[in-house]
Design a protein around this motif. Sequence first.
Motif, PDB file in Angstrom:
ATOM      1  N   TRP A  34       2.786 -20.475   7.611  1.00  0.00           N
ATOM      2  CA  TRP A  34       2.529 -20.101   6.246  1.00  0.00           C
ATOM      3  C   TRP A  34       2.382 -18.571   5.973  1.00  0.00           C
ATOM      4  CZ3 TRP A  34      -2.040 -23.383   4.080  1.00  0.00           C
ATOM      5  CH2 TRP A  34      -1.855 -24.845   4.042  1.00  0.00           C
ATOM      6  N   GLU A  38       5.007 -15.897   4.156  1.00  0.00           N
ATOM      7  CA  GLU A  38       4.508 -14.920   3.188  1.00  0.00           C
ATOM      8  C   GLU A  38       4.953 -13.551   3.510  1.00  0.00           C
ATOM      9  OE1 GLU A  38       0.615 -13.853   0.625  1.00  0.00           O
ATOM     10  OE2 GLU A  38       0.479 -15.279   2.322  1.00  0.00           O
ATOM     11  N   ARG A  44       7.994 -20.207   0.347  1.00  0.00           N
ATOM     12  CA  ARG A  44       7.204 -21.484   0.976  1.00  0.00           C
ATOM     13  C   ARG A  44       7.499 -21.281   2.555  1.00  0.00           C
ATOM     14  NH1 ARG A  44      11.753 -24.883   1.683  1.00  0.00           N
ATOM     15  NH2 ARG A  44      13.584 -24.220   0.657  1.00  0.00           N
ATOM     16  N   TRP A 396       1.570 -17.459  -3.806  1.00  0.00           N
ATOM     17  CA  TRP A 396       1.142 -17.929  -2.532  1.00  0.00           C
ATOM     18  C   TRP A 396      -0.283 -18.472  -2.499  1.00  0.00           C
ATOM     19  CZ3 TRP A 396       3.451 -19.669   1.904  1.00  0.00           C
ATOM     20  CH2 TRP A 396       4.527 -19.236   2.119  1.00  0.00           C
ATOM     21  N   TRP A 399       0.332 -21.892  -4.120  1.00  0.00           N
ATOM     22  CA  TRP A 399       1.004 -22.723  -3.191  1.00  0.00           C
ATOM     23  C   TRP A 399      -0.105 -23.311  -2.149  1.00  0.00           C
ATOM     24  CZ3 TRP A 399       1.640 -23.995   1.972  1.00  0.00           C
ATOM     25  CH2 TRP A 399       2.662 -24.743   2.169  1.00  0.00           C
TER      26      TRP A 399
END
Length: 407
Positions: A34, A38, A44, A396, A399
């Motif tokens: 993750w 980013e 994603r 983010w 998400w």
Amino acid sequence: MARIAGRFGRVEPRASARSYLLGLLSNVERKNCWQLAEQAGHSRPGPMQRLLRHARWDADAVRDDVRAYAAEHLGADGAVLVVDETGFLKKGRASAGVQRQYTGTAGRIENSQVGVFLALATSRGRALIDRRLYLPEHSWCSDPERRHAAGVPEDIQFATKPQLAGEMIAAALEAGITASWVTGDEAYGQDPQLRAALEARGTGYVLAVACSTRVRINRGRTAVRADNVADRLPATTWQRHSAGNGAKGPRYYDWAWIHIGTGRHRHLLIRRNRSTGELAFYLCWSPTEVTLSELVRVAGVRWSVEECFQAAKGQVGLDHYQVRHWTSWHRHITLAMLALAFLTAAAGDAAPQRSADPHQHARSSDPIALTVPEIRRLFGAVFNPHAVSAARLLHWSTWRRRHQATA
């Protein structure tokens, strides 16, 4: 990156691998898919997750590249291969190889995975050059459904940690790694098969053993415990030697050695702490005659693997992964090893030429040589992307919260 680019058949995983490595070398707080996605500017984590799980590339081939890269940059001056294991604390039971087991990472029995590693240590630095995930015999090797769910290959059978260490040592030597010595802690020193395999190859070893280990003295005629041998040694037997430099300078101990067995090149090496009197014992063998100071040097090199683990976990996220699959574990670990090897090589290249006189000290106003953490800090500052927009930060955040809601 150019060294491993040919291991990726398509441009997408190759680009993801480059972004993954840059992320491991960055100042990202947690180096999982993750946060690395980013950091790379992705919208994603999919590309990073595919790199570790589904993309077509051979982690063992990249491991071979890491090993060759480390050998090229660290050289062979005083080279020693060091075997050791480290734990990765996990929750649940789905991660490959996980079970409740002792790990030095926690200092107790915890739910964890255990990886066995091989390090190359020379006068220019040290780096991890191979890895094996330990697969417990009863909870994993005899459970086909659990193995299949975690992606454990069918040809992987149970192997003890010393057996895994022996495989890595053999592979390194056959690949052309020039090392005259192997060292490790009691878990490996107590295994007679590992010691016999090293002797058959003509590779010397200094392996730690328990105080209860029985050795044969008097030209092999008398069997006695190692600690009883130490109790009988006269005061004149002990010699003061440094086991190498630590954080506060040379690490001095009292050392003694005696011939054991019937061979001229087989010894019991004993280390005594000058303050506490605590003893440590090592079984030693060499194909030719060696000095006590050489055995002491090799024994002291063993701690370099602990420094590798500390740097790999603290600097390049060796233990930051959030994967369960066998393939994903090996891929993340291999890329983290490459990132660490790069930092180690950069630190070695930047190290100033030392005086031939070991007693000549640098001036107190001189800075220390560039370290792995300092090089990573500088590298991250140079390669950090421009300031992230508020829109991307919010993207983010949304998400992550949506993913958590789904979970």
